[in-house]
Design a protein around this motif. Sequence first.
Motif, PDB file in Angstrom:
ATOM      1  N   SER A   1       0.845  -1.250  -0.151  1.00  0.00           N
ATOM      2  CA  SER A   1       0.121   0.088  -0.110  1.00  0.00           C
ATOM      3  C   SER A   1       1.050   1.438  -0.076  1.00  0.00           C
TER       4      SER A   1
ATOM      5  N   SER B   1       0.513   5.727   0.883  1.00  0.00           N
ATOM      6  CA  SER B   1      -0.249   6.993   1.133  1.00  0.00           C
ATOM      7  C   SER B   1       0.544   7.996   0.969  1.00  0.00           C
TER       8      SER B   1
ATOM      9  N   CYS C   1      -3.145  13.080   4.932  1.00  0.00           N
ATOM     10  CA  CYS C   1      -3.116  11.964   3.893  1.00  0.00           C
ATOM     11  C   CYS C   1      -4.321  12.342   2.937  1.00  0.00           C
TER      12      CYS C   1
ATOM     13  N   SER D   1      -4.673   7.330  -0.425  1.00  0.00           N
ATOM     14  CA  SER D   1      -4.176   5.909   0.165  1.00  0.00           C
ATOM     15  C   SER D   1      -4.797   4.847  -0.387  1.00  0.00           C
ATOM     16  N   THR D   2      -4.103   3.872  -0.938  1.00  0.00           N
ATOM     17  CA  THR D   2      -4.697   2.873  -1.618  1.00  0.00           C
ATOM     18  C   THR D   2      -3.782   1.435  -1.433  1.00  0.00           C
TER      19      THR D   2
END
Length: 146
Positions: free
Chosen positions: A105, A107, A114, A117-118
């Motif tokens: 992942s 961010s 933030c 984010s993924t």
Amino acid sequence: MYKINRQLALIVAVIGCVLFLLCIFTPLLAQPWFVLLLALWVFVFSSCCYRLTSLFRERNGLDKLIQRNQHQLILFTLTGFFDRTAGPHWLAIDSIDHIKCYEDSVSIFANRECVFSTSLPSSKADLVTYFNSLLTDREKQSMIID
């Protein structure tokens, strides 16, 4: 992402075991709604298993999910079943002050908040290397990539 996908596949497999036991010990297999439920389970389980394969990682490389134009990062996220993506999400490179990479992942922070984010099918080292190759030296000086 891999850990989450593995847990989802395990949960869906347990549901499949329950459905299989119901097929054996009850006459539910004669019901059309139950057959449709089994077909839905097969579809969901095949999606979960596909997300655990190396083919999934190869088809969804970082170059397809994180791109850039002259002044912006273009980010896509994986959603739904199989290789469906959502996006693009546009982020101005000059506004980014921190890119935090995790295992599977990423961010992205702007003004210490933030903004994106993924989960991505990639390791932390691959993400850091990719961002370092994607950004210029001047851009890397104004942000933290870790």
